[in-house]
Design a protein around this motif. Structure first.
Motif, short mmCIF file in Angstrom:
data_model
loop_
_atom_site.label_atom_id
_atom_site.label_comp_id
_atom_site.label_asym_id
_atom_site.label_seq_id
_atom_site.Cartn_x
_atom_site.Cartn_y
_atom_site.Cartn_z
N PRO A 4 0.81 -1.22 0.00
CA PRO A 4 0.00 0.00 0.00
C PRO A 4 0.84 1.27 0.00
O PRO A 4 0.47 2.26 -0.64
N VAL A 59 -14.12 4.59 2.24
CA VAL A 59 -13.08 4.28 3.22
C VAL A 59 -13.48 4.70 4.63
O VAL A 59 -13.15 4.02 5.61
N LEU A 110 -6.51 6.49 3.37
CA LEU A 110 -5.97 5.19 2.99
C LEU A 110 -4.70 4.87 3.77
O LEU A 110 -4.48 3.72 4.18
N ASP A 111 -3.88 5.87 4.01
CA ASP A 111 -2.65 5.67 4.75
C ASP A 111 -2.94 5.26 6.20
O ASP A 111 -2.18 4.50 6.80
N ALA A 113 -5.65 3.59 7.18
CA ALA A 113 -6.52 2.40 7.25
C ALA A 113 -5.77 1.24 7.91
O ALA A 113 -4.58 1.04 7.68
N ARG A 118 -11.00 -3.75 4.21
CA ARG A 118 -11.61 -3.83 2.89
C ARG A 118 -12.77 -2.84 2.84
O ARG A 118 -13.50 -2.67 3.82
N SER A 127 -9.30 -3.66 -1.12
CA SER A 127 -8.32 -3.49 -0.06
C SER A 127 -7.74 -2.08 -0.18
O SER A 127 -8.02 -1.35 -1.14
N THR A 128 -6.90 -1.71 0.79
CA THR A 128 -6.26 -0.39 0.72
C THR A 128 -5.44 -0.25 -0.56
O THR A 128 -5.55 0.75 -1.28
#
Length: 261
Positions: A4, A59, A110-111, A113, A118, A127-128
């Motif tokens: 990621p 997210v 996202l960073d 998460a 998911r 997924s991320t």
């Protein structure tokens, strides 16, 4: 599995490259037509901004995103255009600021998460790394429309490997979204990228796809017609796939007409 952190870094780089291009445009350039019917450069950036907002909801607030999916189900053929049209009405400076803010907020979400998270999406859950890859793919593809509208050529980068990978992984989805049964066997995909050969699938697979990575990425994002690429299929199922390949979620797109049509 993709890392990621690597994908997020490349997503930022892809957005920054397109940002530098459009930030230098005059007001009239934002109204330039692109290859997408009825879409200007402003529509392309507005679409990216709109989709980043949807991804951020997916997210951070699954229930709110589910409500957006329900809205999309009411008008599946127009909801994407409606989102782009709303953003394209903004003054270019405001649109650019909105897009910048949205993509940074998404990257931060996202960073942050948790590992293994998911998220819901218009296609299969993400997924991320997959969500970041999807956003990079869209940024690259819609960015290509902007580059083309301006008559500019950009050099391919190693970031294309993310677009190629999602295109390969979306093979079965491309069949399913058209109501077709996916092939039982994996294909071997061999693509020549900026840094060398990229391979996917079993080396001894009886059916293969080969060619330049850039052409394959154009094909799976439906930026050019298959006949205008140097991508080749070896086997009947692989040949069928190249006719319908798509790397994006949602309904099957109409694709682009062959050059000169």
């Amino acid at each position: 599995m993709s890392d990621p952190n690597v994908v997020l870094d490349d997503l930022r780089a892809e957005g920054d490259e397109l940002d530098r291009l459009v930030a230098a445009l005059g007001p009239g350039d934002w109204a330039r037509a692109t290859a997408a019917p009825r879409w200007t450069i402003a529509h392309q950036i507005a679409h990216l901004s709109w989709t980043d907002t949807a991804a951020l909801l997916a997210v951070t607030d699954a229930d709110a995103f589910a409500a957006e999916v329900e809205k999309a189900a009411v008008s599946p053929g127009t909801f994407v255009d409606e989102g782009a049209e709303a953003g394209a009405r903004l003054e270019p400076g405001e649109l650019l600021t909105t897009w910048r803010r949205g993509r940074e907020r998404l990257r931060e979400a996202l960073d942050a998460a948790p590992a293994g998270a998911r998220f819901p999406w218009y296609g299969p859950p993400m997924s991320t790394a997959s969500m970041a890859t999807g956003r990079l793919m869209e940024t690259w593809a819609h960015g290509q429309d902007v580059w083309d509208a301006l008559g500019r050529t950009r050099e391919p980068t190693d970031r294309l490997r993310h677009v190629a990978r999602i295109g390969v992984r979306a093979r079965d989805f491309a069949f399913a979204v058209r109501g077709l049964a996916a092939p039982d066997e994996e294909f071997r995909v061999e693509l020549t990228g900026p840094g060398g050969l990229w391979t996917y699938g079993p080396e001894d697979a009886p059916q293969r796809v080969t060619g330049p990575a850039l052409d394959f990425c154009f094909l799976v994002t439906q930026r050019i017609h298959r006949s205008d690429t140097a991508v080749r299929a070896h086997g009947p199922d692989a040949d069928r796939w190249l006719d319908i390949a798509q790397a994006f979620a949602g309904p099957a797109g109409p694709g682009r007409a062959p050059k000169g049509a």
